[in-house]
Scaffold this active site. Structure first.
Site, PDB file in Angstrom:
ATOM      1  N   CYS A 118       0.868  -1.186   0.000  1.00 28.35           N
ATOM      2  CA  CYS A 118       0.000   0.000   0.000  1.00 28.35           C
ATOM      3  C   CYS A 118       0.900   1.229   0.000  1.00 28.35           C
ATOM      4  CB  CYS A 118      -0.909  -0.006   1.225  1.00 28.35           C
ATOM      5  SG  CYS A 118      -1.738   1.566   1.492  1.00 28.35           S
ATOM      6  N   HIS A 147      -8.276   8.218   2.987  1.00 35.56           N
ATOM      7  CA  HIS A 147      -7.618   9.521   2.964  1.00 35.56           C
ATOM      8  C   HIS A 147      -8.634  10.617   2.710  1.00 35.56           C
ATOM      9  CE1 HIS A 147      -7.429   7.834  -1.115  1.00 35.56           C
ATOM     10  NE2 HIS A 147      -7.545   9.065  -1.569  1.00 35.56           N
ATOM     11  N   GLY A 204     -13.892   7.112  -7.935  1.00 35.08           N
ATOM     12  CA  GLY A 204     -12.540   7.137  -8.489  1.00 35.08           C
ATOM     13  C   GLY A 204     -11.458   6.975  -7.437  1.00 35.08           C
ATOM     14  N   HIS A 256      -6.393   3.228   0.772  1.00 35.17           N
ATOM     15  CA  HIS A 256      -6.046   3.538   2.167  1.00 35.17           C
ATOM     16  C   HIS A 256      -6.790   4.836   2.453  1.00 35.17           C
ATOM     17  CE1 HIS A 256      -2.734   3.773   5.476  1.00 35.17           C
ATOM     18  NE2 HIS A 256      -3.582   4.779   5.696  1.00 35.17           N
ATOM     19  N   ASP A 270      -0.197  16.275  -1.796  1.00 35.16           N
ATOM     20  CA  ASP A 270      -0.520  15.372  -2.898  1.00 35.16           C
ATOM     21  C   ASP A 270       0.532  15.525  -3.998  1.00 35.16           C
ATOM     22  OD1 ASP A 270      -3.434  13.935  -3.907  1.00 35.16           O
ATOM     23  OD2 ASP A 270      -1.899  14.354  -5.426  1.00 35.16           O
ATOM     24  N   CYS A 300       0.737   3.329   3.193  1.00 40.44           N
ATOM     25  CA  CYS A 300       1.454   2.680   4.306  1.00 40.44           C
ATOM     26  C   CYS A 300       2.959   2.883   4.148  1.00 40.44           C
ATOM     27  CB  CYS A 300       1.117   1.196   4.374  1.00 40.44           C
ATOM     28  SG  CYS A 300      -0.497   0.846   5.106  1.00 40.44           S
TER      29      CYS A 300
HETATM   30  P1  5GP Z   1      -7.963   9.093  -4.664  1.00 41.46           P
HETATM   31  O1  5GP Z   1      -8.258   9.204  -6.121  1.00 41.46           O
HETATM   32  O2  5GP Z   1      -7.655   7.687  -4.239  1.00 41.46           O
HETATM   33  O3  5GP Z   1      -8.996   9.757  -3.796  1.00 41.46           O
HETATM   34  O4  5GP Z   1      -6.655   9.984  -4.429  1.00 41.46           O
HETATM   35  C1  5GP Z   1      -5.378   9.467  -4.351  1.00 41.46           C
HETATM   36  C2  5GP Z   1      -4.447  10.650  -4.368  1.00 41.46           C
HETATM   37  O5  5GP Z   1      -3.169  10.214  -3.974  1.00 41.46           O
HETATM   38  C3  5GP Z   1      -4.296  11.311  -5.747  1.00 41.46           C
HETATM   39  O6  5GP Z   1      -4.692  12.674  -5.663  1.00 41.46           O
HETATM   40  C4  5GP Z   1      -2.815  11.131  -6.065  1.00 41.46           C
HETATM   41  O7  5GP Z   1      -2.249  12.237  -6.731  1.00 41.46           O
HETATM   42  C5  5GP Z   1      -2.189  10.918  -4.703  1.00 41.46           C
HETATM   43  N1  5GP Z   1      -1.008  10.074  -4.708  1.00 41.46           N
HETATM   44  C6  5GP Z   1      -0.872   8.859  -5.304  1.00 41.46           C
HETATM   45  N2  5GP Z   1       0.361   8.360  -5.093  1.00 41.46           N
HETATM   46  C7  5GP Z   1       1.018   9.278  -4.329  1.00 41.46           C
HETATM   47  C8  5GP Z   1       2.347   9.321  -3.774  1.00 41.46           C
HETATM   48  O8  5GP Z   1       3.170   8.421  -3.935  1.00 41.46           O
HETATM   49  N3  5GP Z   1       2.664  10.422  -3.052  1.00 41.46           N
HETATM   50  C9  5GP Z   1       1.774  11.439  -2.840  1.00 41.46           C
HETATM   51  N4  5GP Z   1       2.204  12.481  -2.122  1.00 41.46           N
HETATM   52  N5  5GP Z   1       0.523  11.425  -3.348  1.00 41.46           N
HETATM   53  C10 5GP Z   1       0.152  10.358  -4.080  1.00 41.46           C
HETATM   54 ZN    ZN Z   2      -2.223   1.434   3.672  1.00 41.06          ZN
END
Ligand code: 5GP
Ligand code: ZN
Length: 113
Positions: A3, A99, A92, A97, A29, A6
């Site tokens: 993850c 957030h 989406g 995890h 982000d 994580c």
């Molecule tokens: P979701 O679409 O799941 O609500 O948002 C996931 C968010 O995590 C996205 O806005 C994406 O840019 C961010 N994200 C994904 N991988 C990483 C990472 O490795 N580091 C950081 N800082 N943000 C990440």
């Molecule tokens: Zn996790």
């Protein structure tokens, strides 16, 4: 566990941390959608809102206390900000995890994200 968040908690992947306590971590982000785009997560792995059982629910209070602190530190409490948690496919949710996105730094309008 495979993850990405994580791994961020365990410092296996670098991130720009803006807030940390025993149970909550917040970091920028990697692909910001607004001038200020911060992710707030529980340090323990919880997949989504749907996985918040009675034992895990108190973390939400701690997350929202952290969001209040972050809003003040980032000086966005007066101008305002939006908090979003995507849950499941139609929303989406990419990272499984829990957030909370904090979006701020511009007029956000009525469009969602
Ligand atoms: P979701 O679409 O799941 O609500 O948002 C996931 C968010 O995590 C996205 O806005 C994406 O840019 C961010 N994200 C994904 N991988 C990483 C990472 O490795 N580091 C950081 N800082 N943000 C990440
Ligand atoms: Zn996790």
């Amino acid at each position: 566990m495979d993850c990405i968040f994580c791994k961020i908690v365990n410092h296996e992947i670098p991130s720009e941390i803006v807030y940390e306590d025993d149970e909550v971590l917040a970091f920028k982000d990697i692909n910001p959608q607004t001038p200020i785009h911060i992710l707030v997560i529980p340090k323990t792995h919880i997949e989504s809102i749907l996985e918040l059982d009675e034992e895990a629910k108190p973390i939400c209070g701690k997350i929202f206390t952290a969001i209040q602190k972050i809003a003040k530190e980032q000086k966005i409490e007066k101008a305002g900000f939006r908090v979003i948690s995507n849950c499941g496919e139609d929303a989406g949710q990419e990272v499984k995890h829990l957030h909370f996105h904090i979006l701020a730094g511009q007029k956000l309008g009525t469009k969602i994200v």
